[in-house]
Design an enzyme around this catalytic site. Structure first.
Site, PDB file in Angstrom:
ATOM      1  N   ASP A 425       0.824  -1.222   0.000  1.00 34.32           N
ATOM      2  CA  ASP A 425       0.000   0.000   0.000  1.00 34.32           C
ATOM      3  C   ASP A 425       0.853   1.265   0.000  1.00 34.32           C
ATOM      4  OD1 ASP A 425      -1.961  -1.841   0.301  1.00 34.32           O
ATOM      5  OD2 ASP A 425      -2.827  -0.977   2.134  1.00 34.32           O
ATOM      6  N   ASP A 426       0.189   2.337  -0.352  1.00 33.00           N
ATOM      7  CA  ASP A 426       0.671   3.712  -0.144  1.00 33.00           C
ATOM      8  C   ASP A 426       1.756   4.176  -1.122  1.00 33.00           C
ATOM      9  OD1 ASP A 426      -1.058   3.455   1.931  1.00 33.00           O
ATOM     10  OD2 ASP A 426       0.412   3.725   3.546  1.00 33.00           O
ATOM     11  N   HIS A 476      -6.063   2.822  -4.068  1.00 36.52           N
ATOM     12  CA  HIS A 476      -5.950   3.101  -2.625  1.00 36.52           C
ATOM     13  C   HIS A 476      -6.318   4.562  -2.358  1.00 36.52           C
ATOM     14  CE1 HIS A 476      -4.870   2.005   1.399  1.00 36.52           C
ATOM     15  NE2 HIS A 476      -3.732   2.714   1.460  1.00 36.52           N
ATOM     16  N   HIS A 480      -5.191   9.227  -0.055  1.00 34.44           N
ATOM     17  CA  HIS A 480      -5.096   8.507   1.221  1.00 34.44           C
ATOM     18  C   HIS A 480      -6.061   9.055   2.259  1.00 34.44           C
ATOM     19  CE1 HIS A 480      -3.051   5.975   4.287  1.00 34.44           C
ATOM     20  NE2 HIS A 480      -2.855   5.225   3.206  1.00 34.44           N
ATOM     21  N   HIS A 567       3.819  -2.265   2.969  1.00 32.00           N
ATOM     22  CA  HIS A 567       3.824  -0.917   2.381  1.00 32.00           C
ATOM     23  C   HIS A 567       5.125  -0.723   1.619  1.00 32.00           C
ATOM     24  CE1 HIS A 567       0.919  -0.815   5.670  1.00 32.00           C
ATOM     25  NE2 HIS A 567       0.320   0.182   4.996  1.00 32.00           N
TER      26      HIS A 567
END
Ligand code: ZN
Length: 616
Positions: A425-426, A476, A480, A567
């Site tokens: 993620d991210d 995603h 955020h 991540h």
């Protein structure tokens, strides 16, 4: 003096007697002048010579025939038979029409009627001998009457050659020779072939042997002419234009001339043509692999022609077809290999050309413009043609097309024993994402990257490379945002803005999303428009920033169907992944994307539903 004269007369009579005996005993020389007034046999010989040769027999021949008829060692028709085979007859050089006229006059006492004349002239032109006519006429009442008049046995002809027995067959042999060999048969060939077919030899296999023979191939007939030849022999007529077009199309699609022949043989006229001639039709046996699945052959030929820039040889085609039929699972790989080899790439200067060719060949139809547009976006930004091809071939339309050819491309997707989906993620973030991709690449391992939309354009190369390695890009949110805190519309906007950014770079729209922090509620569910992918193993990599911790969390807990959260922002995560990937593979896991996980587990994911693991 008187005694002398008496003596001379005696001597002369003696000489005469000797001569007569000599004639009787040996050479049968009977001078025509010396025969009896009422000698019907002699008259018959005169009659036959007169009508057939328009002359008298010389004394030698006259005697020969005379005595043979007298002692019944020959018959009336026997005499005519021998005469028509003589040099005298040959020298008359009669046309078939004249031949029938002359013989009809001789044997029936009148000219032949039109039908009879037509029939036998046709026979003579077909390669049937005069003996056929003689045999037929010998048993007529007219001939019997003429013979009775001369008190001669009419006789019969029972030893006809094979070619004289079945005129339809003889004519068929003639057509066969003219068509297949470009010449008429000689007498001996007529007899051999008529015999051959009379013995029950089948036509179809015979023709196939001829087509492969050097005498046939040396004629170098065009495909069109060969089709004409086969039609003429098999159907008794040339193919009409629409049939010819269909047959040429079959050859063009890679099928053999034998296949075309099998099609001609399936015409009902083939059977009736054979039965009218008295020949067993037989069947055309297809032995070549390329003839066993016409749809597949046609497909492979188009594929090869389009992507190799030339037609495949019969040999190549046979081996492609047999390989594909042997193992359906190899079809997709074989096609990817064929369509993405560097040589074939050069045949397509533009992405448009390439995509159209791929769609045409793989789906048998042009692609929808929006699909082409999407793939072009990816290609423009560095997504490889090979990757695009894989995605085109993973469309169910491809499986549907292949199933038309009797190939089950779905069976190739062997379900791995244990699967796990690593997710990040991210990101993206070049320093970490690239290291993760480096770790995955050597094993052909896949992962899923849930990217933040506003980072996409800053890390294009990470995303494009991930796509090229077969990884999946998930959504995603745009920036955020925790989705449980915003409205339904805002949720949609967050998801769509990120998806747009990914689409505009790769041409591929994300189909799965991960809510920030794994937080969702009914509003989020109702507005994300994609399955929500949560996790079953949380590595807490962001909290500890400790590679060993991440490694242990994964390796100590991993089970088939797990979704692992990491991540791609931390060097420690990249370091952990460098250990985790080979360790999982050693442990028998296949590293897959979320889509692959769902597919292997046979789960149809639903939009708005949360998935923590997918174990099937
Ligand atoms: Zn996050």
């Amino acid at each position: 003096m008187k005694a002398f004269a008496k003596g001379v007369r005696f001597v002369l009579r003696f000489i005469c007697m000797i001569l007569t005996i000599a004639v009787f005993a040996g050479t049968c020389l009977v001078p025509s002048k010396s025969r009896a007034k009422e000698d019907l046999t002699a008259d018959f010989v005169d009659y036959i010579y007169g009508t057939i040769l328009d002359k008298e027999a010389d004394s030698e021949r006259f005697g020969y025939w005379y005595w043979h008829l007298k002692d019944s060692s020959t018959t009336a028709v026997g005499l005519i038979d021998m005469l028509t085979q003589s040099y005298d007859f040959y020298r008359k050089n009669y046309t078939p029409e004249q031949t029938i006229d002359v013989l009809s006059q001789t044997m029936t006492g009148k000219p032949a009627d039109d039908t009879t004349k037509q029939t036998y002239v046709y026979y003579l032109n077909c390669g049937i001998s005069i003996r056929r006519y003689l045999a037929d006429m010998a048993v007529t009442p007219e001939f019997a009457q003429i013979c009775a008049q001369y008190q001669i046995e009419p006789g019969t002809i029972t030893d006809l050659d094979s070619r004289d027995i079945n005129p339809e067959m003889t004519n068929f042999v003639k057509v066969l020779f003219e068509q297949m060999y470009g010449r008429a048969p000689v007498t001996e060939e007529y007899n051999i072939w008529c015999q051959y077919f009379t013995e029950g030899k089948e036509l179809a296999p015979t023709l196939m042997d001829i087509v492969k023979s050097s005498e046939f191939t040396s004629r170098c007939l065009s495909d069109e002419s060969t089709i004409d030849v086969l039609s003429s022999v098999m159907l008794g007529r040339t193919a009409d234009p629409s049939e010819k077009e269909a047959y040429l199309g079959m050859l063009d699609s890679g099928l053999s001339m034998t296949y075309v022949a099998s099609q001609i043989a399936s015409d009902p006229n083939y059977l009736s043509n054979c039965s009218s001639v008295g020949i067993r039709p037989g069947t055309v046996t297809l032995t070549e692999a390329r003839d066993k699945n016409p749809e597949l052959t046609s497909f492979l030929t188009r594929l090869y022609t389009q992507f190799a820039g030339k037609r495949p040889s019969a040999e190549d085609l046979n081996s492609y077809v047999s390989e594909t039929l042997e193992d359906s699972g190899k079809t997709r790989d074989a096609i990817v290999e064929m369509l993405s080899n560097p040589e074939s790439m050069t045949l397509f200067a533009t992405d448009d050309e390439y995509l159209n060719a791929v769609f045409d060949v793989c789906y048998g139809q042009a692609a929808a413009p929006e699909k082409i547009e999407a793939y072009k976006i990816g290609l423009k930004n560095g997504v490889t043609r090979e990757r695009v091809l894989e995605s085109i071939l993973s469309d169910p339309a491809f499986d549907a097309k292949m199933s038309e050819y009797g190939i089950d491309t779905k069976v190739e997707k062997k379900v791995p024993e244990k699967v796990v989906a690593l997710t990040f993620d991210d990101g993206p973030y070049t320093d970490v994402t690239m290291r993760i991709l480096d770790a995955l690449e050597p094993y052909g391992a896949h992962a899923t990257f849930f990217v933040v939309g506003n980072r996409v354009n800053n890390y294009k190369e990470c995303i494009v490379r991930a796509v090229n390695l077969g990884c999946q890009i998930g959504d995603h949110t745009w920036n955020h945002t925790t989705l449980t805190r915003i409205s339904g519309d805002a949720v949609s906007t967050q998801i769509n803005d990120c998806a747009d950014a990914v689409y505009n770079l790769t041409g591929i729209r994300p189909v799965v999303m991960r809510p920030v922090g794994g937080s969702y509620n009914s509003t989020v569910s109702a507005n994300v428009g994609m399955p929500m992918i949560i996790w079953s193993i949380d590595t807490n990599d962001w909290k500890y920033k400790d590679s060993d911790h991440v490694i242990n969390e994964v390796l100590n807990n991993v089970r088939d169907g797990d979704i692992v959260l990491m991540h791609d922002l931390y060097e420690t995560t990249a370091t952990a992944v460098e250990t985790i990937v080979p360790a999982l593979i050693d442990a028998g896991f296949t590293l897959v994307t979320i889509d692959e996980l769902a597919e292997y587990k046979n789960v149809q994911m639903e939009n708005g539903k949360a998935y923590f693991s997918i174990r099937g």
